[in-house]
Design a protein around this motif. Structure first.
Motif, short mmCIF file in Angstrom:
data_model
loop_
_atom_site.label_atom_id
_atom_site.label_comp_id
_atom_site.label_asym_id
_atom_site.label_seq_id
_atom_site.Cartn_x
_atom_site.Cartn_y
_atom_site.Cartn_z
N VAL A 65 5.71 20.04 2.05
CA VAL A 65 4.59 19.71 2.92
C VAL A 65 3.32 20.34 2.34
O VAL A 65 3.25 21.56 2.15
CB VAL A 65 4.83 20.24 4.35
CG1 VAL A 65 3.63 19.93 5.24
CG2 VAL A 65 6.10 19.63 4.94
N LEU A 66 2.32 19.51 2.07
CA LEU A 66 1.07 19.96 1.46
C LEU A 66 -0.10 19.55 2.33
O LEU A 66 -0.33 18.36 2.56
CB LEU A 66 0.92 19.35 0.06
CG LEU A 66 2.05 19.61 -0.94
CD1 LEU A 66 1.85 18.75 -2.18
CD2 LEU A 66 2.13 21.08 -1.29
N ASP A 67 -0.83 20.53 2.82
CA ASP A 67 -1.98 20.27 3.68
C ASP A 67 -3.25 20.35 2.84
O ASP A 67 -3.69 21.44 2.45
CB ASP A 67 -2.03 21.29 4.82
CG ASP A 67 -3.08 20.93 5.87
OD1 ASP A 67 -3.65 19.83 5.81
OD2 ASP A 67 -3.32 21.78 6.75
N GLU A 68 -3.82 19.19 2.53
CA GLU A 68 -5.03 19.06 1.71
C GLU A 68 -4.91 19.87 0.41
O GLU A 68 -5.70 20.77 0.14
CB GLU A 68 -6.25 19.49 2.51
CG GLU A 68 -6.46 18.62 3.75
CD GLU A 68 -7.74 18.95 4.50
OE1 GLU A 68 -8.71 19.41 3.85
OE2 GLU A 68 -7.76 18.74 5.73
N PRO A 69 -3.93 19.54 -0.41
CA PRO A 69 -3.72 20.31 -1.65
C PRO A 69 -4.87 20.17 -2.64
O PRO A 69 -4.98 20.97 -3.57
CB PRO A 69 -2.43 19.70 -2.22
CG PRO A 69 -2.40 18.31 -1.68
CD PRO A 69 -2.97 18.42 -0.28
N GLU A 70 -5.72 19.16 -2.45
CA GLU A 70 -6.83 18.94 -3.37
C GLU A 70 -7.96 19.95 -3.19
O GLU A 70 -8.88 20.02 -4.03
CB GLU A 70 -7.38 17.52 -3.20
CG GLU A 70 -8.17 17.26 -1.92
CD GLU A 70 -7.30 16.88 -0.72
OE1 GLU A 70 -7.85 16.53 0.32
OE2 GLU A 70 -6.06 16.94 -0.85
N GLN A 71 -7.94 20.72 -2.11
CA GLN A 71 -9.04 21.64 -1.85
C GLN A 71 -9.25 22.62 -2.99
O GLN A 71 -8.32 23.24 -3.48
CB GLN A 71 -8.78 22.42 -0.56
CG GLN A 71 -8.96 21.61 0.70
CD GLN A 71 -8.95 22.48 1.94
OE1 GLN A 71 -9.07 23.70 1.87
NE2 GLN A 71 -8.80 21.87 3.09
N ARG A 72 -10.50 22.73 -3.40
CA ARG A 72 -10.95 23.68 -4.43
C ARG A 72 -10.28 23.45 -5.78
O ARG A 72 -10.16 24.38 -6.59
CB ARG A 72 -10.74 25.13 -3.95
CG ARG A 72 -11.49 25.43 -2.67
CD ARG A 72 -11.49 26.91 -2.31
NE ARG A 72 -10.19 27.43 -1.99
CZ ARG A 72 -9.57 27.28 -0.81
NH1 ARG A 72 -10.15 26.56 0.14
NH2 ARG A 72 -8.39 27.82 -0.58
N LEU A 73 -9.83 22.21 -6.02
CA LEU A 73 -9.28 21.86 -7.33
C LEU A 73 -10.26 20.96 -8.08
O LEU A 73 -10.87 20.06 -7.48
CB LEU A 73 -7.94 21.13 -7.19
CG LEU A 73 -6.77 21.89 -6.55
CD1 LEU A 73 -5.51 21.03 -6.63
CD2 LEU A 73 -6.55 23.24 -7.20
N LEU A 109 -3.25 16.58 -12.13
CA LEU A 109 -1.99 17.28 -12.34
C LEU A 109 -1.21 17.38 -11.04
O LEU A 109 0.02 17.18 -11.02
CB LEU A 109 -2.26 18.68 -12.89
CG LEU A 109 -1.06 19.63 -12.92
CD1 LEU A 109 0.00 19.15 -13.91
CD2 LEU A 109 -1.49 21.05 -13.26
N MET A 110 -1.91 17.65 -9.95
CA MET A 110 -1.25 17.74 -8.65
C MET A 110 -0.56 16.43 -8.31
O MET A 110 0.58 16.41 -7.83
CB MET A 110 -2.28 18.09 -7.57
CG MET A 110 -1.73 18.14 -6.16
SD MET A 110 -0.45 19.39 -5.96
CE MET A 110 -1.34 20.82 -6.58
#
Length: 229
Positions: free
Chosen positions: A158-166, A173-174
């Motif tokens: 479960v990933l909650d907004e994994p794009e933050q600060r990337l 890559l994510m």
């Protein structure tokens, strides 16, 4: 015959006190599937996901992991579910590498030291492997959280907004990592505001609003980008 759901919700109402934040949720995610969850700011996306995995109680309805009601205190559930939310959760006296090694060893990862090296390299934080959490930037702490989520085995990620600060390269890559986990049979739930990440990873899309509904992934991407599908 379709695979049985890893995580499912039926007539789930999520909110605070007696007030729901969105319409009732009925959905599921199966092995190898990536469920993208989208919606406008404040729609209740994170609240829904937290309720689905037992981090807050539902107002009504039920959530099941495999065939059992979700119990986030059960050892079997915690062993099978890896979550990354937008919150720092580190041991302040452990370095970045030590933190990852503790997670890896705790979940029985083979050759944990080598696994730590791979994750540090993959997330571009090898140079700060010996730094304490207080010495990391917010972006580095975010990458460390993600590395901790990916280093361990899981039936459900479960990933909650994994794009933050990337940055764009790390975001790509994510997407690759999410697809690889799904290809290996993991069920994945991704809450995101990033149309590119949704399009690159999701096999189905759930829109959180007054009326919660499943939509084609392209329609979900159009919604969060403010364009028409």
């Amino acid at each position: 015959m379709s695979a049985p759901a890893v995580l499912s919700a039926r007539d789930l109402r999520c909110g605070y006190g007696a007030t729901p934040v969105c319409g009732p949720v009925t959905t599921s995610v199966a092995p190898g599937e990536v469920l993208g969850i989208v919606g406008f700011n404040g729609a209740g996306k994170s609240t829904v996901v937290r309720t689905m995995i037992g981090r807050q109680p539902p107002l009504d309805g039920e959530c099941r992991f495999r065939d059992l009601l979700v119990d986030d205190r059960a050892a079997s559930f915690r062993a099978a579910v890896s979550c990354v939310f937008d919150e720092d959760a580190f041991f302040p006296s452990l370095t970045a590498a030590e933190h990852l090694e503790l997670v890896a060893r705790g979940h029985g990862v083979p050759e944990p030291v080598q696994a730590v090296r791979r994750e540090l390299d993959a997330f571009g934080i090898t140079a700060v492997a010996d730094a304490l959490p207080t010495e990391l930037s917010s972006g580095q702490r975010r990458r460390l959280l993600l590395a901790a989520g990916f280093i361990r085995p899981a039936e459900l990620l479960v990933l909650d907004e994994p794009e933050q600060r990337l940055d764009p390269v790390m975001r790509e890559l994510m997407g690759d990592r999410i697809r690889a986990r799904a290809a290996g049979g993991c069920a994945v739930v991704v809450v995101t505001h990033a149309p590119d990440l949704l399009l690159a990873t999701a096999s189905t899309c759930l829109v959180i609003a007054d009326e919660v509904r499943r939509v084609p992934v392209a329609e979900g991407a159009a919604l969060i980008s403010g364009t028409r599908a």
